[in-house]
Design an enzyme around this catalytic site. Structure first.
Site, PDB file in Angstrom:
ATOM      1  N   TYR A   1      34.821  47.364  40.848  1.00 49.72           N
ATOM      2  CA  TYR A   1      35.110  45.971  41.245  1.00 49.72           C
ATOM      3  C   TYR A   1      33.881  45.091  41.012  1.00 49.72           C
ATOM      4  O   TYR A   1      33.974  43.993  40.454  1.00 49.72           O
ATOM      5  CB  TYR A   1      35.504  45.980  42.715  1.00 49.72           C
ATOM      6  CG  TYR A   1      35.930  44.656  43.297  1.00 49.72           C
ATOM      7  CD1 TYR A   1      37.154  44.084  42.956  1.00 49.72           C
ATOM      8  CD2 TYR A   1      35.125  43.989  44.229  1.00 49.72           C
ATOM      9  CE1 TYR A   1      37.566  42.879  43.520  1.00 49.72           C
ATOM     10  CE2 TYR A   1      35.524  42.796  44.797  1.00 49.72           C
ATOM     11  CZ  TYR A   1      36.749  42.239  44.442  1.00 49.72           C
ATOM     12  OH  TYR A   1      37.153  41.050  45.009  1.00 49.72           O
ATOM     13  N   ALA A   2      32.707  45.582  41.439  1.00 47.65           N
ATOM     14  CA  ALA A   2      31.471  44.802  41.289  1.00 47.65           C
ATOM     15  C   ALA A   2      31.185  44.516  39.823  1.00 47.65           C
ATOM     16  O   ALA A   2      30.807  43.395  39.451  1.00 47.65           O
ATOM     17  CB  ALA A   2      30.306  45.566  41.918  1.00 47.65           C
TER      18      ALA A   2
ATOM     19  N   GLY B   1      47.939  35.199  40.365  1.00 55.40           N
ATOM     20  CA  GLY B   1      47.790  35.721  41.728  1.00 55.40           C
ATOM     21  C   GLY B   1      48.382  34.833  42.804  1.00 55.40           C
ATOM     22  O   GLY B   1      48.002  34.936  43.974  1.00 55.40           O
TER      23      GLY B   1
HETATM   24  N1  LIG Z   1      40.384  38.974  50.381  1.00 60.52           N
HETATM   25  C1  LIG Z   1      39.087  38.933  50.265  1.00 60.52           C
HETATM   26  O1  LIG Z   1      38.355  39.109  51.236  1.00 60.52           O
HETATM   27  C2  LIG Z   1      38.444  38.650  48.918  1.00 60.52           C
HETATM   28  C3  LIG Z   1      37.051  38.576  48.878  1.00 60.52           C
HETATM   29  C4  LIG Z   1      36.432  38.329  47.660  1.00 60.52           C
HETATM   30  C5  LIG Z   1      37.179  38.109  46.532  1.00 60.52           C
HETATM   31  N2  LIG Z   1      38.526  38.196  46.596  1.00 60.52           N
HETATM   32  C6  LIG Z   1      39.262  37.965  45.346  1.00 60.52           C
HETATM   33  O2  LIG Z   1      40.220  36.950  45.554  1.00 60.52           O
HETATM   34  C7  LIG Z   1      41.346  37.171  44.705  1.00 60.52           C
HETATM   35  C8  LIG Z   1      42.591  37.190  45.571  1.00 60.52           C
HETATM   36  O3  LIG Z   1      42.422  38.180  46.570  1.00 60.52           O
HETATM   37  P1  LIG Z   1      43.472  38.367  47.764  1.00 60.52           P
HETATM   38  O4  LIG Z   1      42.713  38.940  48.897  1.00 60.52           O
HETATM   39  O5  LIG Z   1      44.273  37.143  47.935  1.00 60.52           O
HETATM   40  O6  LIG Z   1      44.326  39.549  47.106  1.00 60.52           O
HETATM   41  P2  LIG Z   1      45.765  40.117  47.426  1.00 60.52           P
HETATM   42  O7  LIG Z   1      46.300  39.565  48.702  1.00 60.52           O
HETATM   43  O8  LIG Z   1      45.646  41.590  47.268  1.00 60.52           O
HETATM   44  O9  LIG Z   1      46.615  39.488  46.194  1.00 60.52           O
HETATM   45  C9  LIG Z   1      46.359  39.905  44.893  1.00 60.52           C
HETATM   46  C10 LIG Z   1      47.128  39.027  43.925  1.00 60.52           C
HETATM   47  O10 LIG Z   1      46.930  39.532  42.592  1.00 60.52           O
HETATM   48  C11 LIG Z   1      48.216  39.765  41.986  1.00 60.52           C
HETATM   49  N3  LIG Z   1      48.151  40.905  41.063  1.00 60.52           N
HETATM   50  C12 LIG Z   1      47.650  42.134  41.327  1.00 60.52           C
HETATM   51  N4  LIG Z   1      47.781  42.916  40.233  1.00 60.52           N
HETATM   52  C13 LIG Z   1      48.376  42.154  39.285  1.00 60.52           C
HETATM   53  C14 LIG Z   1      48.776  42.391  37.945  1.00 60.52           C
HETATM   54  N5  LIG Z   1      48.577  43.584  37.343  1.00 60.52           N
HETATM   55  N6  LIG Z   1      49.359  41.390  37.252  1.00 60.52           N
HETATM   56  C15 LIG Z   1      49.590  40.198  37.840  1.00 60.52           C
HETATM   57  N7  LIG Z   1      49.221  39.892  39.100  1.00 60.52           N
HETATM   58  C16 LIG Z   1      48.623  40.871  39.813  1.00 60.52           C
HETATM   59  C17 LIG Z   1      49.122  40.078  43.154  1.00 60.52           C
HETATM   60  O11 LIG Z   1      50.472  39.913  42.767  1.00 60.52           O
HETATM   61  P3  LIG Z   1      51.657  40.748  43.528  1.00 60.52           P
HETATM   62  O12 LIG Z   1      51.792  40.170  44.897  1.00 60.52           O
HETATM   63  O13 LIG Z   1      52.857  40.481  42.709  1.00 60.52           O
HETATM   64  O14 LIG Z   1      51.213  42.154  43.523  1.00 60.52           O
HETATM   65  C18 LIG Z   1      48.629  39.038  44.181  1.00 60.52           C
HETATM   66  O15 LIG Z   1      49.165  37.779  43.878  1.00 60.52           O
HETATM   67  C19 LIG Z   1      41.082  38.492  43.978  1.00 60.52           C
HETATM   68  O16 LIG Z   1      40.555  38.240  42.699  1.00 60.52           O
HETATM   69  C20 LIG Z   1      40.046  39.155  44.850  1.00 60.52           C
HETATM   70  O17 LIG Z   1      39.257  40.060  44.125  1.00 60.52           O
HETATM   71  C21 LIG Z   1      39.183  38.455  47.760  1.00 60.52           C
END
Ligand SMILES: NC(=O)c1ccc[n+]([C@@H]2O[C@H](COP(=O)([O-])OP(=O)(O)OC[C@H]3O[C@@H](n4cnc5c(N)ncnc54)[C@H](OP(=O)(O)O)[C@@H]3O)[C@@H](O)[C@H]2O)c1
Length: 215
Positions: free
Chosen positions: A121-122, A3
């Site tokens: 997701y949960a 990610g």
């Molecule tokens: N943002 C929040 O408020 C929040 C809160 C709680 C938890 N989280 C968790 O934190 C983590 C990062 O979240 P974020 O907000 O930074 O998410 P984001 O901006 O949507 O980024 C998601 C990342 O996952 C990668 N990804 C998605 N599908 C994939 C696949 N099939 N194979 C390989 N890579 C894949 C994406 O790569 P590409 O760019 O190439 O698509 C990107 O690097 C996640 O696990 C999320 O559930 C986020």
């Protein structure tokens, strides 16, 4: 780590590089984490010993409970839970053999509290917390420490995709911190738990949410 292209993962890559780590962060195009065989093959082909694994990649497609399809459920579980499971299974034994390892799984507050539309997701993130605890007890004696970070509302594409501008404004008013978190703030906590500065905490889910779940 997974990610690393954007959002929280990008901030983790930048923080690790600032701290002098050599980071391997395959892009989505290089490794689709939903593909079990690709994940196994990627991990098996890694030549250098891996001391730190950060499972960050994730997706949170919203759907009311009765609308979650089997295909969507399988996809969310494959990315958010099974890929981390497979990577840990591939890499933790080597860490144990070398007597050092740190694994950090990026969970979510939705593994601990609920909001409509986030059932798949949960379930995936609650499973990730279970994986974190299970690995922790199996590997603690070999100095492989495994923790999960559970972010709240962080200013990334995921938050803006799943919450309208009005919803974000309402959240900000509700949040004790009075603002969203930043990816850099999460990266700093990850950096600590991924380092030897953490020597005794394992199997924990560390909430980083500006006080949201204390309400
Ligand atoms: N943002 C929040 O408020 C929040 C809160 C709680 C938890 N989280 C968790 O934190 C983590 C990062 O979240 P974020 O907000 O930074 O998410 P984001 O901006 O949507 O980024 C998601 C990342 O996952 C990668 N990804 C998605 N599908 C994939 C696949 N099939 N194979 C390989 N890579 C894949 C994406 O790569 P590409 O760019 O190439 O698509 C990107 O690097 C996640 O696990 C999320 O559930 C986020």
């Amino acid at each position: 780590m997974t990610g690393g292209s954007r959002g929280i993962g990008r901030a983790i890559v930048e923080r690790f590089e600032e701290l002098g780590a050599r980071v391997i962060a395959p892009s989505h195009a290089e490794l689709d984490l939903r593909d079990a065989a690709a994940v196994e093959a990627y991990a098996a082909a890694l030549e250098d010993p891996i001391d730190i694994l950060v499972n960050d990649a994730g997706a949170n497609p919203l759907a009311t409970f009765d609308q979650v399809s089997d295909a969507q459920l399988a996809e969310v579980l494959a990315l958010n839970l099974l890929a981390p499971f497979r990577l840990c299974r591939a890499l933790a034994p080597g860490m144990a053999q070398r007597g050092y390892g740190r694994i950090v799984n990026i969970s979510s507050i939705w593994s601990l509290v609920a909001k409509p539309g986030r059932a798949a997701y949960a379930v995936s993130k609650s499973g990730l917390n279970g994986l974190t605890r299970s690995l922790a007890v199996e590997f603690a004696a070999q100095n492989v420490l495994v923790n999960a970070i559970a972010p709240g509302f962080i200013a990334t594409e995921m938050t803006y995709r799943n919450n309208s501008p009005d919803e974000v404004a309402a959240l900000v008013r509700q949040l004790p911190a009075g603002r969203l978190g930043t990816p850099e703030e999460i990266a700093e906590v990850v950096a600590f738990f991924a380092s030897s500065r953490n020597a005794f905490t394992t199997g924990q889910v560390i909430v980083c949410d500006g006080g949201y779940t204390c309400l």
